[in-house]
Design an enzyme around this catalytic site. Structure first.
Site, PDB file in Angstrom:
ATOM      1  N   ARG A 279       5.672   6.095  -5.524  1.00  0.00           N
ATOM      2  CA  ARG A 279       6.114   7.210  -4.930  1.00  0.00           C
ATOM      3  C   ARG A 279       7.795   6.937  -4.690  1.00  0.00           C
ATOM      4  NH1 ARG A 279       2.511  10.168  -7.191  1.00  0.00           N
ATOM      5  NH2 ARG A 279       0.444   9.564  -6.529  1.00  0.00           N
ATOM      6  N   ASN A 321      -1.256  -0.839  -2.304  1.00  0.00           N
ATOM      7  CA  ASN A 321      -1.851  -1.292  -3.574  1.00  0.00           C
ATOM      8  C   ASN A 321      -1.291  -2.642  -3.913  1.00  0.00           C
ATOM      9  OD1 ASN A 321      -3.252   1.353  -3.413  1.00  0.00           O
ATOM     10  ND2 ASN A 321      -1.382   2.345  -4.425  1.00  0.00           N
ATOM     11  N   LYS A 398      -4.464  -2.132   2.883  1.00  0.00           N
ATOM     12  CA  LYS A 398      -5.317  -0.821   2.433  1.00  0.00           C
ATOM     13  C   LYS A 398      -6.574  -1.270   2.043  1.00  0.00           C
ATOM     14  CE  LYS A 398      -4.677   2.851  -1.022  1.00  0.00           C
ATOM     15  NZ  LYS A 398      -3.690   3.646  -1.679  1.00  0.00           N
ATOM     16  N   GLU A 402      -9.033   4.466  -2.502  1.00  0.00           N
ATOM     17  CA  GLU A 402      -8.408   4.761  -3.776  1.00  0.00           C
ATOM     18  C   GLU A 402      -8.754   3.530  -4.848  1.00  0.00           C
ATOM     19  OE1 GLU A 402      -5.247   8.032  -2.671  1.00  0.00           O
ATOM     20  OE2 GLU A 402      -4.333   5.748  -2.602  1.00  0.00           O
ATOM     21  N   ARG A 447     -13.243  16.021   2.754  1.00  0.00           N
ATOM     22  CA  ARG A 447     -12.277  15.014   2.592  1.00  0.00           C
ATOM     23  C   ARG A 447     -11.409  14.473   4.014  1.00  0.00           C
ATOM     24  NH1 ARG A 447      -9.677  11.219   2.803  1.00  0.00           N
ATOM     25  NH2 ARG A 447      -7.908  10.373   1.796  1.00  0.00           N
ATOM     26  N   ASP A 476      -2.661  13.950   3.757  1.00  0.00           N
ATOM     27  CA  ASP A 476      -1.830  12.965   3.097  1.00  0.00           C
ATOM     28  C   ASP A 476      -0.644  13.408   2.752  1.00  0.00           C
ATOM     29  OD1 ASP A 476      -1.217  10.986   1.542  1.00  0.00           O
ATOM     30  OD2 ASP A 476      -1.973  11.566  -0.310  1.00  0.00           O
ATOM     31  N   GLU A 504       7.333  12.174  -1.316  1.00  0.00           N
ATOM     32  CA  GLU A 504       6.255  12.469  -2.330  1.00  0.00           C
ATOM     33  C   GLU A 504       5.903  14.043  -2.721  1.00  0.00           C
ATOM     34  OE1 GLU A 504       2.814  10.190  -1.724  1.00  0.00           O
ATOM     35  OE2 GLU A 504       1.568  11.217  -3.462  1.00  0.00           O
ATOM     36  N   TRP A 654     -10.103  15.858  -5.460  1.00  0.00           N
ATOM     37  CA  TRP A 654      -8.880  15.638  -6.105  1.00  0.00           C
ATOM     38  C   TRP A 654      -8.161  17.091  -6.532  1.00  0.00           C
ATOM     39  CZ3 TRP A 654     -10.663  11.235 -10.028  1.00  0.00           C
ATOM     40  CH2 TRP A 654     -10.821  10.053  -9.321  1.00  0.00           C
TER      41      TRP A 654
HETATM   42  C1  GCV Z   1       0.166   3.687  -2.095  1.00  0.00           C
HETATM   43  C2  GCV Z   1      -1.202   8.785  -1.701  1.00  0.00           C
HETATM   44  C3  GCV Z   1      -0.337   8.376  -2.610  1.00  0.00           C
HETATM   45  C4  GCV Z   1      -0.486   7.021  -3.173  1.00  0.00           C
HETATM   46  C5  GCV Z   1      -0.387   6.105  -2.040  1.00  0.00           C
HETATM   47  C6  GCV Z   1      -1.786   6.444  -0.935  1.00  0.00           C
HETATM   48  C7  GCV Z   1      -1.952   5.735   0.269  1.00  0.00           C
HETATM   49  O1  GCV Z   1      -2.571   9.019  -2.222  1.00  0.00           O
HETATM   50  O2  GCV Z   1      -0.459   9.339  -3.556  1.00  0.00           O
HETATM   51  O3  GCV Z   1       0.323   6.848  -4.211  1.00  0.00           O
HETATM   52  O4  GCV Z   1      -0.939   4.877  -2.523  1.00  0.00           O
HETATM   53  O5  GCV Z   1      -1.461   7.775  -0.454  1.00  0.00           O
HETATM   54  O6  GCV Z   1      -1.395   6.076   0.948  1.00  0.00           O
HETATM   55  O7  GCV Z   1      -2.362   4.517  -0.063  1.00  0.00           O
END
Ligand code: GCV
Length: 828
Positions: A279, A321, A398, A402, A447, A476, A504, A654
């Site tokens: 992002r 991530n 995290k 995801e 969600r 988000d 983003e 999604w």
């Molecule tokens: C780092 C959203 C973004 C992801 C991000 C996620 C998060 O889904 O699209 O890129 O991942 O948030 O905050 O963990």
């Protein structure tokens, strides 16, 4: 949302899968009443409803949002100015006890050298108005800095650069006061001069990062003293002084004090070890891992300076991530090298930790928090890190979101997972920031309810050095969301606020959207958990629920681009994030004002026009992207352009259709008691307000209600008419932003002027793209024609569905839609 990235990268299914000191505010310093302009560009401040989501500017019916100047009366940003201000000037931004700016006439510059934006707001150009210049030349001739370490040196260097630049005359260093015109800096320990001043007795109340900037007498000479309890406080005070001078404030009015309300003020970098930035729209990562630790880019120090200037005191270097490699000895050495550069600027480093690292790096068979071997692995890892970096801040995690590994893999809770890492860093004074952005692979009925459902029952189970980090809204980082229901709902747990600075979902690098009003809206939102006044700001700073540990995080927007942030105006979002992290009661407009003055010009012609366009920009974007509480109707993965029709992704949540729920009856997600009952996650007064069509603001209507196409809204228009109106207004407002920008042409250097103009051009066409794509799609459900008074849709729905832009998700544009005239969308 990361679903497509997950699919693309194959990450799905991985086996392991207070700091309550406050700035003394002068009257009105919260800005609550001082932020409305005559043109109706009022910020959220002072306009929130009980649930804190309304925005006067967001009624979508305000006509030209840029027509008139912002009112001259504003509060001081971020520090009190204790001078009487009697005789103070009324030009520029007035505040109790003083004024930002000057009444002198600003000359129209003959020609200005091109600027790249690399200097950010720390440009320090020579003051162009003779009266103020003469004043500064007399008042600032030398800096007296007697002792101290690297932070005092940083403060001295900054003052020297800043004062020399502003006065156009070299400002010297001295060991003692040489006459009038001295700036004496230090702590009572490092400076006998400071220790001897009466103000020294006021310092203890200001805490470790607080400062005072005052006029004082030393040996019969008038000096400006920058005093603090610590050297970092001295650095913050020096930046506060320079900010006042760079905004052309009168020397006689100088009397500043400040201290941070939130203890840990972090940037979260979503930077990957391969140099890419998740992002990120400003080039590659600032961290050149391959060259570290041996080679230190000069940008590291510049980054630290910029952050210190706005009060940021921590940085999480890598993506949530997380790559396990960051915890290896080789990378710890690189992280140490960065920590050493940042330390003089008061910035601690943190790392995103991968929960499964004991397996992947340590060779253990499990990462189970209850396993003694796993506990030892983390304790040893923490010891290793702290041996290299004694002031390491801690871990950000995290987990079970995801595709990221986490404690649930071992049937343990988030609290058990967080405490595992917390115990490892506790002895070293470290903290763990555990994210509540959870995203399971099992679709629920709604969600947005998942984080509350998982975390609320864990309140009271986290160790003392754990914070739970919550995004501003429950979905988000959308252009507008209601505040997250976890704020206030976990009274026994310090809850940190996560804001996104990188845009983003708000036009990424090209679209101009100043995020100050968004941040202000969430900070001022009233959770009502302890009755009225239980704002998100008071939850986050710890005062509402009596926590000494507090934190705020902003997902960084910086990268390797020369201008740092991909566009000149994205710099303002880094700036306002830091300023509001330091003082969450600041008004977005005050911060915009000081940013424009430092970044572009103090000329009132520039300040008035540019602040006004900034203040309207986020609402304009909401109008042309996701008006009336719509969310997540953008394109898969890149999140740049419109795609409300997407319905084929494998998990229901999604898909945009999951969120807008358009059908023959109407539009919007029913989250009332008749629907998903997400409103029940809020305090009862707030939930009742959100759940009631009579009290919910139109701005959030479709987030909570499914509304019939023909239903009348607050404006008297039907839902369909209001939708068309807001989409059209958003497009035309970008046209007004272009017009306003054109008027500052000769007053800003040609390079930055042209670059901003180009992006506004893109934004204007892409706003029309959003309007026409979304309305042509929603019309397939409403079956209604465009109301009279609005331009026809440029293309049929099939055209928009057939587009395949952007080609580059890191610098996204959609040139296929740059045809015809985007405005007027609402016909005159
Ligand atoms: C780092 C959203 C973004 C992801 C991000 C996620 C998060 O889904 O699209 O890129 O991942 O948030 O905050 O963990």
């Amino acid at each position: 949302m990361r679903f497509a990235t997950l699919v693309l990268t194959g990450l799905v299914g991985l086996a392991l899968s207070s700091a309550c000191s406050s700035d003394k505010q002068s009257a009105g310093a919260s800005g609550a009443a001082g932020t409305s302009s005559a043109a109706g560009t009022s910020s959220a401040a002072g306009t929130s409803n009980a649930a804190g989501t309304s925005n006067a500017a967001g009624d979508g019916s305000g006509g030209n949002l840029l027509g008139a100047a912002g009112g001259p009366s504003q509060s001081l940003g971020g520090e009190s100015n204790g001078s009487s201000g009697a005789g103070g000037e009324s030009g520029g931004t007035t505040a109790s006890g003083g004024a930002i700016g000057s009444t002198e006439t600003y000359p129209v510059p003959g020609s200005l050298p091109d600027e790249t934006g690399a200097d950010l707001w720390l440009r320090y150009p020579k003051v162009p108005i003779p009266g103020r210049l003469a004043e500064y030349k007399t008042a600032f001739t030398h800096i007296v800095s007697t002792a101290g370490g690297a932070s005092t040196q940083a403060a001295t260097d900054e003052l020297r650069q800043g004062l020399s630049g502003l006065t156009g005359t070299p400002v010297t260093l001295a060991a003692t006061v040489q006459g009038d015109g001295a700036v004496v800096i230090g702590t009572p320990t490092t400076s006998p001069v400071i220790a001897g001043l009466p103000l020294a007795s006021e310092l203890p109340a200001l805490g470790p990062e607080g400062y005072l900037v005052r006029s004082a007498q030393v040996q019969g000479r008038t000096v400006i003293a920058v005093a603090a309890n610590t050297e970092i406080g001295v650095l913050y005070g020096s930046f506060a002084l320079l900010r006042r001078l760079a905004t052309h404030s009168k020397v006689a009015d100088l009397s500043l004090s400040g201290s941070a309300k939130i203890k840990n003020r972090l940037l979260n970098h979503w930077d990957n070890l391969d140099g890419s930035v998740e992002r990120g729209y400003a080039g590659s990562s600032l961290w050149n891992w391959a060259a570290l630790p041996g080679t230190l880019s000069p940008r590291y120090k510049a980054y630290a300076r910029a952050n210190a200037s706005i009060g940021i005191n921590g940085t999480v270097l890598n993506n949530v991530n997380s790559d396990k490699q960051i915890l290896t000895a080789a990378y710890i050495a690189k992280v140490k090298a960065l920590a050493d550069v940042f330390r003089p600027y008061g910035i601690k480093v943190y790392l995103s930790a991968r929960f499964s690292a004991p397996v992947e790096l340590g060779g253990l068979s499990s990462a189970d928090p209850a396993d003694a071997g796993v506990q030892k692995w983390w304790a040893d890892k923490a010891d290793e890190i702290y041996a290299a970096i004694p002031d390491f801040g801690g871990f950000l995690v995290k987990a079970n979101s995801e595709g990221q590994p986490g404690p649930q893999t071992y049937k343990r809770t988030h609290a058990e997972g967080a405490n595992l890492l917390a115990k490892a860093v506790a002895a070293h004074g470290g903290i763990v920031i555990w994210r509540a952005f959870v995203y399971s692979t099992v679709a629920g009925s709604d969600r947005i309810k998942q984080a509350y459902d998982e975390f609320k029952p864990l309140d009271g189970l986290f160790d003392k050095n754990v914070l739970v980090q919550v995004k501003n809204g429950p979905l988000d980082f959308q252009p507008r969301e209601p505040f997250h229901p976890l704020f206030g709902a976990m009274p026994k747990t310090p809850v940190a606020l996560e804001l996104q600075v990188t845009k983003e979902y708000l036009g990424e690098d090209t679209h101009l959207a100043y995020l100050g009003p968004l941040y202000e809206e969430v900070l001022k939102a009233d959770t009502q958990v302890n009755g009225p006044g239980s704002t998100v700001a008071r939850v986050v700073d710890g005062t509402l629920q009596k926590h000494t540990l507090s934190a705020i995080s902003g997902v960084a927007n910086v990268g390797s681009d020369l201008n740092w942030t991909g566009s000149h105006f994205n710099q303002a979002n880094w700036y306002v994030y830091g300023r509001m992290a330091w003082d969450p009661d600041l008004s977005a407009k005050v911060v915009a004002d000081e940013w424009v003055r430092q970044t572009f010009s103090n000329d009132p012609e520039v300040v008035t026009k540019v602040v006004a366009l900034m203040m309207s920009s986020r609402q304009s974007l909401v109008n042309y992207m996701e008006p009336l509480g719509l969310v997540h109707i953008m394109g898969t993965d890149h999140h740049y352009g419109p795609a409300p029709w997407v319905s084929n992704l494998s998990q229901p949540e999604w898909n945009p259709v999951y969120y807008h729920k358009a059908d023959a009856v109407g539009l919007g997600f029913d989250r009332t008691a008749r629907g998903s009952n997400a409103v029940s996650q809020y305090a009862s007064a707030v939930g009742a307000s959100f759940g009631n069509r009579a009290s919910i603001s139109d701005d959030s209507l479709l987030f909570f209600h499914h509304v019939a196409w023909g239903d009348k809204l607050d404006t008297g228009k039907t839902l369909w008419e209001e939708l068309v109106h807001r989409y059209s207004l958003g497009v035309d407002d970008v046209g007004h932003m272009r017009d306003a920008w054109a008027t500052v042409n000769s007053r800003i250097d040609a390079k930055r002027f042209a670059e901003v103009s180009d992006f506004l051009h893109i934004q204007h066409y892409e706003a029309r793209w959003w309007r026409d794509a979304c309305l042509s799609y929603f019309a397939t459900f409403s079956k209604l024609p465009m109301p009279a008074g609005y331009a026809a849709l440029a293309h049929p729905l099939s055209f928009y569905q057939g587009l395949s832009c952007p080609a580059d998700a890191k610098k996204p544009r959609c040139s296929q839609v740059y045809t015809g005239d985007p405005s007027p969308a609402g016909l005159p």
